[in-house]
Structure formats: C-alpha cells, structure tokens
Design an enzyme around this catalytic site. Structure first.
Site, PDB file in Angstrom:
ATOM      1  N   CYS A   1      -0.778   4.093 -22.498  1.00 28.08           N
ATOM      2  CA  CYS A   1      -1.628   3.893 -21.457  1.00 28.08           C
ATOM      3  C   CYS A   1      -3.283   3.805 -21.776  1.00 28.08           C
ATOM      4  O   CYS A   1      -3.695   4.796 -22.731  1.00 28.08           O
ATOM      5  CB  CYS A   1      -1.319   4.958 -20.666  1.00 28.08           C
ATOM      6  SG  CYS A   1      -2.343   4.955 -19.068  1.00 28.08           S
TER       7      CYS A   1
ATOM      8  N   ASP B   1       0.934  -1.104  -0.040  1.00 25.22           N
ATOM      9  CA  ASP B   1      -0.046  -0.138   0.056  1.00 25.22           C
ATOM     10  C   ASP B   1       1.083   1.285  -0.034  1.00 25.22           C
ATOM     11  O   ASP B   1       2.129   1.016   0.658  1.00 25.22           O
ATOM     12  CB  ASP B   1      -0.940   0.017   1.239  1.00 25.22           C
ATOM     13  CG  ASP B   1      -0.247   0.645   2.467  1.00 25.22           C
ATOM     14  OD1 ASP B   1       0.560   0.013   3.044  1.00 25.22           O
ATOM     15  OD2 ASP B   1      -0.517   1.642   2.606  1.00 25.22           O
TER      16      ASP B   1
ATOM     17  N   CYS C   1      -5.831   4.441 -19.939  1.00 26.13           N
ATOM     18  CA  CYS C   1      -6.631   5.219 -19.014  1.00 26.13           C
ATOM     19  C   CYS C   1      -7.319   6.548 -19.800  1.00 26.13           C
ATOM     20  O   CYS C   1      -6.702   6.740 -20.722  1.00 26.13           O
ATOM     21  CB  CYS C   1      -5.880   5.953 -17.843  1.00 26.13           C
ATOM     22  SG  CYS C   1      -4.999   7.385 -18.062  1.00 26.13           S
TER      23      CYS C   1
ATOM     24  N   HIS D   1      -4.957   8.333 -14.147  1.00 27.88           N
ATOM     25  CA  HIS D   1      -3.650   7.861 -14.719  1.00 27.88           C
ATOM     26  C   HIS D   1      -2.559   7.099 -13.955  1.00 27.88           C
ATOM     27  O   HIS D   1      -2.428   6.164 -14.129  1.00 27.88           O
ATOM     28  CB  HIS D   1      -2.817   9.102 -15.436  1.00 27.88           C
ATOM     29  CG  HIS D   1      -1.609   8.557 -16.081  1.00 27.88           C
ATOM     30  ND1 HIS D   1      -1.333   7.881 -17.062  1.00 27.88           N
ATOM     31  CD2 HIS D   1      -0.239   8.640 -15.482  1.00 27.88           C
ATOM     32  CE1 HIS D   1      -0.224   7.310 -17.157  1.00 27.88           C
ATOM     33  NE2 HIS D   1       0.425   7.925 -16.548  1.00 27.88           N
TER      34      HIS D   1
END
Lengths: 398, 404
Positions: B321, B283, B323, B351
């Site tokens: 990418c 995390d 996104c 992103h």
C-alpha cells in the site's frame, strides 16, 4: 554564546542545526496530538524539528521488550526516523506524585498505574530507544515541599545522574550516540538550587534541564527569582532546557533568566481550549525583524472586522474560536499567517468544526498554534541578533 | 396513479451540468468505465465516494482527501442543513468554499439521516415529519421543497431527490406506497430546483425487494429524464441473494447513457459484484467508520489492529500500500496508540480510503483493458484464499458470464 542570559546559540546533531532559543515539539507515545506526519511537514522548520517524548508515554507501550525486539530505536518505531528526539524522565501532564519516589527509584505513572523505575532500568530503556538526547532520571519536588524532602530530592537526583553516567561508561558503545542532560532540582530553596546546579555542573553532561518550575509547582514570582540565580551557576557553554514554561511573556522572562530551550505544551494547551495564538504582526513588522514580516498585506484598508484587525496588530492575543462572532467570519483566523490552516480555511469553518465537535477542528488549530509558536521563536532570535530585545518584550507583556 | 411529467427544463440543462461518456465496456459482463463530467471536476467511474458528513472527512483535511485522489465526496444535507444551516451556507458561497474542497460534491436529501437518527413521527404526503429538540414546536418537517432549498444553498454538483425511504426488509403495501410517493416527490423536487444549470438532480429508484415494483418505478422515473439515477432502499440488511438480483434488474432496465448510483454500498466484495452488474457510483461510511474502531482494510480482508496478535507485529498494514500510514508505521505501533490518540483514527482513515480508491482504480483499469473477468478472479482468490466463495457472489458473477 552571549553569556549567562539572553543567549543565542546553536545545537548541532549530525548534519542538522537547531538555533536557540528554540522549542522541542511535545509528543505522546510518538504522536504529536492531532497531527499526522504530512501535516507536521507543513511547518516551516520541519526538518530540524526535535521531538520531545516523555518517558511515561512510552514506558509501558511500546515498553522495553517490544522496543528491543523491534531493534531499530524509538524514532523509527514512532514514524519519525528522520527527526531528532529527546526523552524526558519527567512529564508535566499529570499530577506530580513525588511522594511515591524512593531512594532507589522514581515512580512513573502510565495508563495501567504506577511503575517504579531505577536508574539502571531507565538506562536500559534509553538504550533500546536510542534518542539523540535524554534527561537523567530525577526526583522533582514542588516549592512547598519541606526542606528535608527538598534536600533529599537534590541528593537523589545527583545519585541518579551518577548512576546513569556510570551505566554509560560501563556499556561502552551502546549509548555512545546519545547525550545525557542533568536535572537541576532544589524546589523553592535558593541554597538547594545552587547546590544542585553546582554539583550537576561538575558532571560530564551535555546540557541542563531545570526541574520543578511549572506553575503547578511554584508561583510565578518565585520562578523568576530562582531561575536566574540557578542558571548563573551553570556553565555558559552548555544548553539549558526548561519544561512547562510556555506563554510568550514567560518565555521571554525565562530567556532573560538564561534558558535556551523549551517544550511545546503551551500550543497544545491552547488548542485543547479552542484558542488560536495571534502574534502582533503589524508591530513585529514595524520592528523590521524578519523579512517575511515586511510583506504588505492585502486589504489593509478593508474596514470589516475592524476590531479583530486592531487586536492582531499591536499586542499578542488569543482568539477563542468557539465564540459566536466567528460564525460568519469567512476570513482566516489570523490575517497574514502562512500556516496551513490560515491559507486554506476560514474562521467560520473552524468555528463550525469546533461547535460540531469534529476532530478536524483540533487538527487545524494545532497546526496554526505550532506555526505561530515557531514564528514567535524566529522573532526572539531575530530580536536578539538585531538588538531589539526590549522592543520585542514590550509586545508580549503578560 | 398517474403523474405528469415535469417541464423539460431538466433535459436541456443536462448537457450543461453533466457530461456522460462511456470510456469502455466489459465485453463479458455489464461492467463499464465512464467519465462523468461535473461542474467542478470530471469523475472517473466506477467511483466510490467517501462520506464527509458535517463538511469534514472525520479529522482529515480537504487536502489529504485530494492527495489520496478522490474526485468526488458526499456531504450530508441533514447535518449541514441544521448546522450551520442554509443561510450561512449561502453567505459562505456554498459547501465547496466553506470546506475548501475544489472538486465535486454530492449531497444526499437528508431523508435517510432523519430516519436513522431521529424519532420518526410521521410520513405524510407533505413530507417527513420528525420530533425534534431543535425547533420551537418540537417538530421538524422535511419536505421535498425544503430538501432542495438546502441542497441549492449547499451548491453540490449532484443533489438527490427526497425519497420515501422504507427499510429493505419491510414487506406489504407500505413498500408500494413509498415507491409511488417517491415519484411524486421527485416531481416536486424538480419543480423546486433552482439551479439545474449547475446542479444535477438525481432521482432514486425505490420498490423494496419486489421486482415488479422496481420495474414500475423505473418505468415512471426514467420519463423524468434526470441527469443520473440512483438505486435506493438497499444495503439495509436484506439477504444478499435478493440484493444482487434487485441491483441486476435495475441496471438492466435503466438507460445506459446515464450514471447509476447505488446508495450505501461500500464493502469491497459488494463493490466488485455491483460493478460487474453495471453500477457506476457508490457511497458508504464504512471505510472511515471502521477506521475509527481500529480496523484496517486489506486485499485479503481486515485487520482488527486492537487485537493483541498485532502488538509485536512490525510489518506495515499492507506492504504494497502506498499510503503514508503504511510507509511510516507498523501494525505494532498502531496497535499501541489506537485507543488513546485521535491521530490513530486519522492514520487508519487515510489507509482505508487509500485502499478503497486503489480498489476502484483497479476495477476501472481492468475494464479499460477489457480484463475485468480476470481481475474478478484474482480479487476473489486474494479475498478468499481457501476458495470458500460466498454463493451469492458466485451466482451474481455467473449471471454476467464470469465463472469463478
């Protein structure tokens, strides 16, 4: 078109049609405040949304040079190449500093300060942007300006209009795909308003914008005296747009005064104040206006939050999501609202986000307010079509 | 100091609240691709968990997070425990319902936030005591019992024990004291935990940068047989050469049949190295935090989009990418709105989170196909085109037989 007031109409551009009365969605530098494009798409009328970008938010950044270099127009640059858009020369976000306008130029206020823009500068900029529509450059004064200054603003604006039209002529094809709207000025003076309207009407423009009617510039009674007088002197077969009039009660009055199009500053303003719009769904249903409003809602007999439900049923109202009463309210902000925020989240969650200054609070409120605003305009058009105008009006008294 | 092993209520509940399967193991390194079956959702590892501090991922909706593909997110007990508080959370039916996130959640214990955010008053055997403007007597006491109480109310799939957190650069007897106390607090957490049938309590290995302490801690902590184990006390500014060795030791000693969670790690290189060393879960606030400062993460490093070099750069952040930000916007446009519009933060967060998930998916895929060493080499070449690889990374990979 029905004539000079309470008009139903349609704007066509390419394959898309926008039925009027309607509103354009305000954006700053191409950004609808709080909303990413995927969230905008959750709104009902997403494909036919017209974006409204004020000049001040794009003049400096991206600016003329960058747009020319980019070469594909503003819509593509701001990530909305499939949407139509309109550029206004005026912007109601800051203080209107008309004292800085001159005969040959208007002062536009950007982040770094003041830029003087001539009609030619403006036309060149519009060329690089390639919007569907644009307002002509205008010099707007408030109602309390002197007679002399008000006359000057009408003269100058007509001069700017002629210069913009001239530019369109000379440049051949470069502005062919765009349409220009005139700006009707005149401050608080009836004579000047009529003069501006009549003169503008003589020019070959696509539509008319009514300038100087924001509540900062004119008191509300004067607005609704002057507006119908002005629009009566505009041709019936061309659309009329007004900025900075946004509350439902005023929208209704403006439509009665002959206006077809509005901007979306009001939903944004509500959002910034943590307010959520509530259309009176039960009352609207009882008018039999729209099929979607005749759905039977679940838990009609649920007696919790009785006061909130009653408020929502019969009159237009606003909810302040900051208030403590929402802290443990695990129901949506507006029962029956089909917006993304109300179908996915609770008032308690949105309250929590606002209290904790989380950005998502603004996001969810903005989606809701835009969605409700769209439904409001759906109701307007439905009530005009079905002769229920007076009944609708009664639900939205100021 | 000996401590008694807590009742076996933990182990009988394990099979119900967490189902762990190793799907593939890299035949060269210690990397593994696993399936972590949790109450709300099965999570594919190696997995990166984005941090949704106060029940929101900084401006993004649960749906946007779901659409990017995350199966598990992290919520902060300290923030949610004070605002809106455990009583409200219970009324709301837990954090999942409150924020409308249907997949898995992990909550931390609240300890770390309190160390980093509030003025530290005192750590005693009772708990962590802080000066607080919000409580009547000016004191906020977070005990293991209180932390578990809040986390039970939040209802996350995975909850963390309260540990005695010390800075990773600290040396001396305090480190040992913290390690032992962490184990005692683990036992108290286990006793206080009311929902072991639907919430998995993970322990946290401490011991600073001392290999012996780490070893001792692991020896004791695995006796408690928790469903998963976290490695804490790292990613706090310690030297990278020591960092990887501590991680490596822990993964070598920890049981293979349980998920290993390395807390606070999120830079791309760290994720790849530690996956090679056998870590399953991570995390970090980094991707979303750096987005808010205008930095975009890319396979070859970072783009600080505020810089003027991007003002007329009409390329997307990363042309490969998928996104929404890269599909619609140019670097030039993002550069123009970055300082003024919150939407710029949302677009960059979308992103950066997409970048993180793509990275983790690539790691996982390469392990499943037993091509992880090649993946590492390709990753390093792209991240360091001049082959100026950091020595610590070279050494870490070499220790698991990956030669760059």
């Amino acid at each position: 078109m029905a004539g000079s007031c309470c008009r139903l109409g349609a704007l066509q551009f390419g394959s898309k049609v926008v039925e009027t009365p309607a509103f354009f969605i305000y954006n700053r530098s191409g950004v609808v405040p709080h909303i990413t494009p995927d969230l905008l798409e959750t709104l009902n009328n997403a494909p036919s949304i017209v974006m409204h970008t004020p000049l001040a938010s794009i003049l400096e950044e991206p600016g003329l040079e960058k747009l020319r270099k980019y070469g594909k127009g503003l819509a593509s640059f701001i990530g909305y190449k499939d949407n139509s858009f309109y550029i206004s020369a005026s912007d109601y976000q800051g203080e209107a500093m008309y004292q800085y306008n001159e005969n040959k130029s208007v002062s536009v206020w950007t982040k770094t300060g003041r830029t003087k823009v001539t009609a030619d500068d403006y036309s060149k900029f519009i060329e690089a942007c390639q919007p569907n529509w644009y307002q002509c450059l205008c010099d707007t004064v408030p109602a309390n300006a002197t007679t002399k200054r008000t006359r000057k603003s009408v003269d100058r604006t007509l001069e700017f209009l002629d210069q913009c039209l001239n530019y369109r002529q000379k440049q051949g094809n470069s502005l062919k795909a765009t349409e220009i709207w005139a700006a009707v000025e005149g401050g608080g003076l009836v004579d000047e308003r009529l003069r501006s309207a009549k003169e503008s009407a003589k020019r070959p423009v696509f539509g008319f914008t009514l300038e100087g009617f924001s509540s900062d510039q004119m008191n509300v009674d004067t607005i609704f005296e002057l507006l119908p007088l002005t629009t009566q002197n505009l041709p019936d077969d061309k659309p009329r747009l007004i900025h900075a009039i946004g509350s439902p009660a005023n929208i209704i009055k403006a439509i009665e005064s002959g206006i077809d199009l509005f901007d979306a500053y009001y939903p944004y303003n509500l959002t910034e104040n943590n307010l959520a719009m509530v259309l009176p769904r039960k009352a609207i249903r009882s008018l039999n206006l729209l099929p979607k409003f005749t759905e039977v809602e679940e838990d009609e007999n649920d007696s919790s939050d009785e006061a909130k439900r009653l408020d929502q049923s019969t009159t237009f109202s606003l909810l302040n999501l900051r208030e403590d009463k929402f802290k443990e309210d695990f129901t949506p902000m507006v029962r029956g609202c089909k917006c993304f925020s109300c179908t996915n989240h609770t008032s308690a969650y949105i309250h929590h986000l606002i209290i904790n200054k989380e950005m998502l609070g603004g996001v969810l409120l903005m989606i809701h307010n835009l969605f409700q605003y769209i439904e409001f305009f759906d109701c307007i058009r439905a009530s005009l079509k079905n002769n229920k105008w007076k009944e609708l009006q009664a639900l939205f008294k100021a | 100091m000996t401590t008694s092993v807590s009742s076996s209520s933990c182990s009988s509940a394990i099979s119900r609240a967490l189902n762990f399967k190793i799907a593939a193991e890299c035949t060269t390194s210690k990397a593994r691709a696993c399936l972590i079956g949790l109450p709300k959702c099965t999570v594919e590892s190696p997995v990166f968990m984005p941090v949704g501090t106060k029940g929101t991922m900084k401006g993004l909706t649960s749906k946007q997070i779901e659409d990017i593909g995350f199966q598990i997110i992290l919520g902060n007990t300290y923030h949610l425990g004070t605002n809106p508080g455990p009583e409200l959370m219970e009324k709301a039916n837990g954090l999942h319902d409150f924020m409308n996130w249907k997949r898995s959640i992990l909550t931390d214990s609240g300890g770390y936030q309190m160390v980093s955010l509030l003025e530290l008053s005192e750590v005693t055997e009772k708990g962590v005591q802080f000066a607080s403007p919000y409580s009547d007597d000016g004191i906020l006491l977070l005990t293991p019992e209180k932390s578990i109480e809040i986390q039970n109310a939040l209802g996350a799939d995975i909850i963390m024990q309260l540990d005695d957190v010390v800075s990773s650069t600290l040396v001396g007897p305090r480190v040992e004291e913290a390690m032992h106390r962490t184990i005692r607090w683990l036992d108290r957490c286990i006793s206080a935990h009311k929902n072991s049938h639907r919430q998995n309590l993970f322990c946290i290995v401490q011991g600073g940068l001392d290999m012996d302490l780490r070893r001792k801690c692991i020896e004791e902590i695995v006796k408690r047989d928790t469903p998963g184990i976290a490695i804490g006390g790292l990613s706090g500014g310690e030297e990278k050469q020591v960092f990887w060795k501590v991680v490596d030791l822990c993964t070598s000693l920890l049981p293979k049949d349980k998920p290993r969670y390395l807390m606070g790690v999120g830079y791309a290189l760290d994720l790849v190295v530690c996956s090679a060393l056998g870590v399953d879960m991570y995390d970090c606030v980094y991707p979303t935090r750096t987005a808010r400062f205008g930095t975009a993460l890319v396979p070859w490093g970072q783009l600080r989009l505020k810089q003027s070099q991007f003002s007329a750069d009409f390329n997307p952040i990363d042309k490969n990418c998928p996104c929404l930000t890269c599909k619609r916007y140019t670097r030039a446009y993002l550069n123009s709105i970055i300082k003024q519009e919150t939407v710029a933060c949302h677009l960059l967060s979308i992103h950066n989170l997409t970048y993180q998930i793509q990275l983790m998916r690539s790691i996982r895929k390469s392990i499943l196909e037993n091509k992880f060493p090649q993946f590492v080499k390709d990753f390093m070449k792209e991240m360091f085109p001049d082959a100026n690889y950091p020595q610590w990374a070279i050494d870490a990979f070499a220790s698991v037989k990956i030669e760059l």
